[in-house]
Design a protein around this motif. Structure first.
Motif, PDB file in Angstrom:
ATOM      1  N   TYR A 151     -35.779  20.550 -47.949  1.00 13.38           N
ATOM      2  CA  TYR A 151     -36.162  19.715 -47.100  1.00 13.38           C
ATOM      3  C   TYR A 151     -35.642  19.821 -45.617  1.00 13.38           C
ATOM      4  O   TYR A 151     -34.998  18.685 -45.133  1.00 13.38           O
ATOM      5  CB  TYR A 151     -35.928  18.465 -47.633  1.00 13.38           C
ATOM      6  N   HIS A 152     -35.614  20.986 -45.217  1.00  9.93           N
ATOM      7  CA  HIS A 152     -35.064  21.465 -43.734  1.00  9.93           C
ATOM      8  C   HIS A 152     -35.758  20.670 -42.758  1.00  9.93           C
ATOM      9  O   HIS A 152     -35.274  20.462 -41.631  1.00  9.93           O
ATOM     10  CB  HIS A 152     -35.078  22.816 -43.638  1.00  9.93           C
ATOM     11  N   GLU A 153     -37.081  20.172 -42.927  1.00 15.04           N
ATOM     12  CA  GLU A 153     -37.997  19.470 -41.821  1.00 15.04           C
ATOM     13  C   GLU A 153     -37.207  17.967 -41.472  1.00 15.04           C
ATOM     14  O   GLU A 153     -37.332  17.614 -40.728  1.00 15.04           O
ATOM     15  CB  GLU A 153     -39.152  19.028 -42.457  1.00 15.04           C
ATOM     16  N   LEU A 154     -36.243  17.378 -42.359  1.00 13.73           N
ATOM     17  CA  LEU A 154     -35.566  16.533 -42.253  1.00 13.73           C
ATOM     18  C   LEU A 154     -34.477  16.582 -40.997  1.00 13.73           C
ATOM     19  O   LEU A 154     -34.387  15.885 -39.890  1.00 13.73           O
ATOM     20  CB  LEU A 154     -34.742  16.041 -43.258  1.00 13.73           C
ATOM     21  N   LEU A 155     -34.108  17.847 -40.916  1.00 16.01           N
ATOM     22  CA  LEU A 155     -33.116  18.385 -39.690  1.00 16.01           C
ATOM     23  C   LEU A 155     -34.243  18.781 -38.480  1.00 16.01           C
ATOM     24  O   LEU A 155     -33.517  18.333 -37.384  1.00 16.01           O
ATOM     25  CB  LEU A 155     -32.113  19.523 -40.089  1.00 16.01           C
ATOM     26  N   ASP A 156     -35.204  19.025 -38.667  1.00 20.11           N
ATOM     27  CA  ASP A 156     -36.060  19.270 -37.648  1.00 20.11           C
ATOM     28  C   ASP A 156     -36.482  17.891 -37.044  1.00 20.11           C
ATOM     29  O   ASP A 156     -36.385  17.876 -35.632  1.00 20.11           O
ATOM     30  CB  ASP A 156     -37.348  19.831 -38.059  1.00 20.11           C
ATOM     31  N   LYS A 157     -36.736  16.789 -37.769  1.00 15.21           N
ATOM     32  CA  LYS A 157     -37.045  15.675 -37.109  1.00 15.21           C
ATOM     33  C   LYS A 157     -35.760  15.179 -36.582  1.00 15.21           C
ATOM     34  O   LYS A 157     -35.777  14.397 -35.353  1.00 15.21           O
ATOM     35  CB  LYS A 157     -37.482  14.734 -38.327  1.00 15.21           C
ATOM     36  N   ALA A 158     -34.768  15.222 -37.092  1.00 15.14           N
ATOM     37  CA  ALA A 158     -33.505  14.884 -36.539  1.00 15.14           C
ATOM     38  C   ALA A 158     -33.083  15.207 -35.082  1.00 15.14           C
ATOM     39  O   ALA A 158     -32.598  14.732 -34.150  1.00 15.14           O
ATOM     40  CB  ALA A 158     -32.166  15.083 -37.350  1.00 15.14           C
ATOM     41  N   ALA A 159     -33.385  16.647 -35.057  1.00 14.02           N
ATOM     42  CA  ALA A 159     -33.227  17.293 -33.719  1.00 14.02           C
ATOM     43  C   ALA A 159     -33.920  16.767 -32.430  1.00 14.02           C
ATOM     44  O   ALA A 159     -33.758  16.731 -31.335  1.00 14.02           O
ATOM     45  CB  ALA A 159     -33.428  18.642 -33.755  1.00 14.02           C
ATOM     46  N   LYS A 160     -35.178  16.136 -32.846  1.00 10.51           N
ATOM     47  CA  LYS A 160     -35.798  15.579 -31.829  1.00 10.51           C
ATOM     48  C   LYS A 160     -35.601  14.252 -31.540  1.00 10.51           C
ATOM     49  O   LYS A 160     -36.373  13.611 -30.754  1.00 10.51           O
ATOM     50  CB  LYS A 160     -37.524  15.589 -32.336  1.00 10.51           C
ATOM     51  N   CYS A 161     -35.031  13.376 -32.350  1.00 11.59           N
ATOM     52  CA  CYS A 161     -34.554  11.943 -32.234  1.00 11.59           C
ATOM     53  C   CYS A 161     -33.871  11.674 -30.797  1.00 11.59           C
ATOM     54  O   CYS A 161     -32.845  12.582 -30.473  1.00 11.59           O
ATOM     55  CB  CYS A 161     -33.636  11.659 -33.298  1.00 11.59           C
ATOM     56  N   GLN A 162     -34.276  10.624 -30.187  1.00  6.70           N
ATOM     57  CA  GLN A 162     -33.564  10.127 -29.102  1.00  6.70           C
ATOM     58  C   GLN A 162     -32.338   9.499 -29.219  1.00  6.70           C
ATOM     59  O   GLN A 162     -31.187   9.566 -28.523  1.00  6.70           O
ATOM     60  CB  GLN A 162     -34.457   9.595 -28.091  1.00  6.70           C
ATOM     61  N   SER A 163     -32.272   8.880 -30.320  1.00  4.38           N
ATOM     62  CA  SER A 163     -31.267   7.753 -30.722  1.00  4.38           C
ATOM     63  C   SER A 163     -30.304   8.645 -31.617  1.00  4.38           C
ATOM     64  O   SER A 163     -30.741   9.030 -32.704  1.00  4.38           O
ATOM     65  CB  SER A 163     -31.562   6.621 -31.229  1.00  4.38           C
ATOM     66  N   SER A 164     -29.030   8.679 -31.439  1.00  4.02           N
ATOM     67  CA  SER A 164     -28.110   9.229 -32.501  1.00  4.02           C
ATOM     68  C   SER A 164     -28.207   8.479 -33.963  1.00  4.02           C
ATOM     69  O   SER A 164     -27.797   8.973 -35.023  1.00  4.02           O
ATOM     70  CB  SER A 164     -26.502   9.272 -32.052  1.00  4.02           C
ATOM     71  N   LEU A 165     -28.200   6.875 -33.719  1.00  2.36           N
ATOM     72  CA  LEU A 165     -28.305   6.253 -34.894  1.00  2.36           C
ATOM     73  C   LEU A 165     -29.344   6.462 -35.784  1.00  2.36           C
ATOM     74  O   LEU A 165     -29.271   6.622 -37.026  1.00  2.36           O
ATOM     75  CB  LEU A 165     -28.308   4.733 -34.693  1.00  2.36           C
ATOM     76  N   GLU A 166     -30.633   6.735 -35.205  1.00  2.00           N
ATOM     77  CA  GLU A 166     -31.689   6.924 -35.817  1.00  2.00           C
ATOM     78  C   GLU A 166     -31.728   8.468 -36.406  1.00  2.00           C
ATOM     79  O   GLU A 166     -31.990   8.964 -37.429  1.00  2.00           O
ATOM     80  CB  GLU A 166     -33.107   7.013 -35.200  1.00  2.00           C
ATOM     81  N   GLN A 167     -31.074   9.459 -35.635  1.00  2.91           N
ATOM     82  CA  GLN A 167     -30.913  10.644 -36.193  1.00  2.91           C
ATOM     83  C   GLN A 167     -30.054  10.826 -37.353  1.00  2.91           C
ATOM     84  O   GLN A 167     -29.821  11.540 -38.304  1.00  2.91           O
ATOM     85  CB  GLN A 167     -30.100  11.390 -34.856  1.00  2.91           C
TER      86      GLN A 167
END
Length: 763
Positions: free
Chosen positions: A397-413
């Motif tokens: 589920y590497h796409e979770l890290l792909d989405k995390a890399a796009k997050c603006q907020s570190s808490l949402e990341q």
């Protein structure tokens, strides 16, 4: 007994709440509980404060049966697994709940087939929008309004059925009252008629309210529908006009090109025939040329002059230069699709697992209390992949890290990183087989750069204790690295597997650096029964850049627990300890996160007398869901779609790659006897290589140390095995302080060159 928030039952899309007495056991009897009816689900809590974090039970009304025991009691059951014995304060209150439950059940039964067929679990923001439509938001709003109106119409239909049902019962009661003479039963019948009339009034009021809601929605949205329809019509007209203009321009270009080519051919003929014919046809050819050019005003034209050939040459040059510039541009636009090589088709099946019987206890009974990695085991207990490949499955589920890399907020990341740490266990729920212990120096590459944007490399850097280093680099803005040492103990009834080591995730955007560890895996029923796996323990995901932290708790399975099996809960907090998100779910199915709006101390006392924290959150959003297993997975070791491709042969990999391991390949092909013999050969070869390294190390110490220095204890305790990893180098981790192996580079460059001179011969 407090009244529900609404005096009459509301549609299932809304919420119906209230206090109802629930039967618990013969000691406590009926206890007051807070029930919430919403979206076809009936849930209950001990207090209203528990609604934000702890649900005591939920039953789906779509498949439930609702029965009435007496004036105040009623029972809800879904076929035996869950049964609620409930009691209201009075008959009117009971009937309000019965009406609301029947209404919700009818709607849930209608909606269930639609939800089963749709399979659409994406959030509304990810709904596809047709190309070229500018009114996507308006279309979505109209569709939402239509669905709401359709729901109201269904509510009207259900209310109509309930009115017919209660009306018939009232008629029967009235008929019985008319046929009675003045006896002792007259008073009871009169009371019954009065109660049924009250129930009929309640249901009628519900239908009236539903009609009122329907009319209000219709009036509110009618103007919006008209505007949306008009906007769609205008958009369609604009698109048709644009297409017409493009067609005309295309036609002009073709005609201009034909005219230029014809003029060029005429000029060649004139130069060959002589000047006399050229002057005679000068006017006609010039007019023909300009007629063709007048239909292409975007072209540059050169006025005619008395020198025909110069004029014509200039005009043709302009057209030719335009065409020559246009063709390479088109080729450049098409060149990406021409240069792309089709993606490799990965396999979707492996040979079925043979049905070989072997007594596990006959081997494991002599292993109690020992380190499992030091015990030779036949391949009958293995699965045809190595521990390096199993480690690479964390990227399912590497796409979770792909989405995390796009997050603006570190808490949402942090929520996505925490979900990724949980997702790695979803592949273990049915996987009771043991991976092959990698040989020292064994590697495994997983190059998914073209498909998913990442490259992964694992290497077995130590044999005692067994340790594997893993490094992943992604083109989508993140890097993952870890060094895992697996410690395992057999306790008789169960097997405990404790992964030791820290996992690092680094994101380019914001330079956020996360670390976490793995929890303990337990394999139960070693002696008797069906093997099953559980995960238990706690994980702290820490952002060392911002100080954010997420504490995840994997609840161990308990027969007496009322919680969901394989439950995982967590809280995302900033560096000051303030909670911002709550995560919940199961490690084998899905994870959700909710934004915390308010937190307070309340509820019942937790363990050790501590008071629980109650979080009031927004609606939960799904952050991760497990992919379904491939068809026939039960005969293929319960491998996932990614696991099926890990041992697929590939050209160009290193000679030490796990795909080239012969015993593992024989086991996958179903030749287990040959695989056992090959496994013994490889292990003996590894032991011989280790003894050779020890002899070389001893001879080097003897040649460099004189007799006086032999008494130095530090020299006597020097390590005997001088093995050094090929692609990773040892160093002290600056974050954790641990001694780890870090990727030093060179593997992918060696693969591009096809140069593997430095690789040891381990197979």
């Amino acid at each position: 007994m407090s009244e529900p928030k609404t005096p009459t039952p509301t549609p299932a899309g809304d919420t119906y709440k209230g206090w109802v007495f629930k039967w618990t056991n013969y000691i406590k009897g009926y206890q007051r509980r807070w029930f919430v009816l919403s979206n076809g689900l009936l849930s209950y809590y001990r207090t209203q404060a528990e609604m934000g974090h702890t649900c005591r039970g939920t039953i789906n009304l779509a498949t439930a049966t609702i029965t009435v025991d007496d004036a105040c009691n009623f029972v809800i059951s879904n076929g035996g697994a869950q049964t609620y014995h409930l009691k209201a304060s009075c008959e009117v209150e009971r009937q309000r709940w019965i009406t609301a439950l029947e209404l919700a059940k009818a709607k849930a039964a209608r909606m269930q087939p639609e939800s089963d067929d749709s399979g659409d679990d994406f959030p509304p923001s990810s709904a596809p929008v047709a190309p070229g439509q500018g009114g996507g938001s308006q279309n979505s709003e109209v569709q939402s309004a239509l669905r709401t109106l359709g729901s109201k119409v269904e509510d009207l239909s259900t209310c109509n059925d309930l009115i017919s049902k209660h009306g018939s019962a009232l008629q029967r009661s009235l008929s019985e009252l008319d046929s009675l003479r003045l006896t002792g039963e007259a008073g009871d019948k009169i009371r019954q008629v009065t109660e049924r009339a009250t129930l009929f009034r309640i249901t009628s009021n519900a239908m009236i309210n539903a009609c009122r809601d329907f009319l209000a929605l219709a009036q509110a949205h009618s103007k919006r529908w008209q505007k949306a329809l008009q906007a769609e019509r205008e958009q369609r007209v604009r698109l048709e006009e644009t297409l017409e203009q493009l067609a005309k321009q295309h036609n002009h270009l073709e005609r201009a090109f034909r005219g230029a080519a014809q003029a060029n051919a005429t000029a060649d003929n004139k130069s060959a025939a002589g000047p006399g014919k050229g002057e005679a046809s000068d006017e006609d050819d010039d007019n023909e040329f300009f007629d063709a050019m007048e239909e292409a005003p975007e072209f540059i034209t050169v006025p005619a002059d008395p020198q025909f050939h110069n004029s014509l040459y200039a005009k043709v040059t302009v057209i030719s230069s335009f065409k020559l510039n246009e063709e390479p541009l088109a080729m450049n636009q098409e060149s990406p699709s021409q240069e792309l090589v089709p993606l490799k088709t990965r396999r979707t099946r492996i040979p079925d697992k043979p049905n070989y019987s072997l007594n596990l206890w006959s081997i494991m009974k002599n292993c109690i209390g020992k380190e499992l990695s030091k015990i030779p085991m036949p391949v009958n207990f293995n699965e045809p992949i190595s521990m390096l490949q199993r480690l690479s499955e964390d990227l399912e589920y590497h796409e979770l890290l792909d989405k995390a890399a796009k997050c603006q907020s570190s808490l949402e990341q942090m929520c996505y990183v925490a979900a990724f740490s949980v997702s790695s266990y979803s592949t273990t729920v049915y996987r009771t087989g043991k991976p092959f212990n990698p040989l020292l120096g064994e590697t495994f590459e997983l190059d998914r750069r073209r498909e998913s944007g990442y490259r992964s490399l694992c290497e077995q850097v130590s044999h005692h204790p067994p340790a594997a280093a893993h490094h992943v680099i992604s083109d989508r803005g993140w890097t993952l690295r870890q060094e895992i040492t697996v410690a395992s103990k057999f306790r008789g009834k169960y097997l405990s597997i404790m992964p030791l080591g820290t996992i690092h995730a680094i994101f380019e955007k914001g330079n956020n650096h996360y670390t976490w560890k793995k929890v303990t895996t337990t394999v139960h029923n070693i002696i008797v029964g069906k093997l099953w796996i559980d995960q238990s323990g706690e994980i702290d995901v820490v952002n060392h850049t911002t100080g954010d932290r997420c504490h995840l708790k994997f609840a161990p399975y308990s027969y007496f627990s009322r919680d969901v099996a394989r439950k995982v809960t967590g809280v995302v907090m900033d560096k000051d300890g303030k909670a911002h998100y709550v995560l919940s779910g199961t490690w084998d199915e899905k994870m959700e996160f909710s934004r915390v709006m308010q937190s307070s101390r309340g509820g019942e006392n937790g363990t050790e007398g501590k008071q629980k924290t109650v979080y009031q959150t927004l609606k939960a959003r799904e952050v991760w869901r497990r992919n379904p297993l491939p068809d026939g997975a039960e005969t293929m070791y319960y491998f996932t779609a990614l696991a099926l491709t890990l041992n697929e042969p590939e050209e160009g990999v290193a000679p030490t790659d796990s795909r080239r391991r012969p015993d593992q390949r024989l086991m996958e092909d179903g030749r287990w006897d040959e695989a056992n013999a090959e496994k013994q050969r490889l292990e003996e070869k590894q032991r011989s290589a280790r003894r050779e390294r020890e002899r070389e190390a001893a001879s080097q110490r003897t040649s460099t140390v004189d007799e006086d220095s032999l008494t130095d204890p530090s020299l006597k305790s020097a390590p005997h095995d001088t093995y050094q990893a090929l692609w990773f180098e040892p160093c002290d981790d600056r974050i954790t302080g641990e001694q780890v192996h870090i990727y030093k580079g060179g593997y992918w460059e060696a693969k591009d060159r096809g140069s593997w001179e430095g690789c040891p011969d381990i197979f």
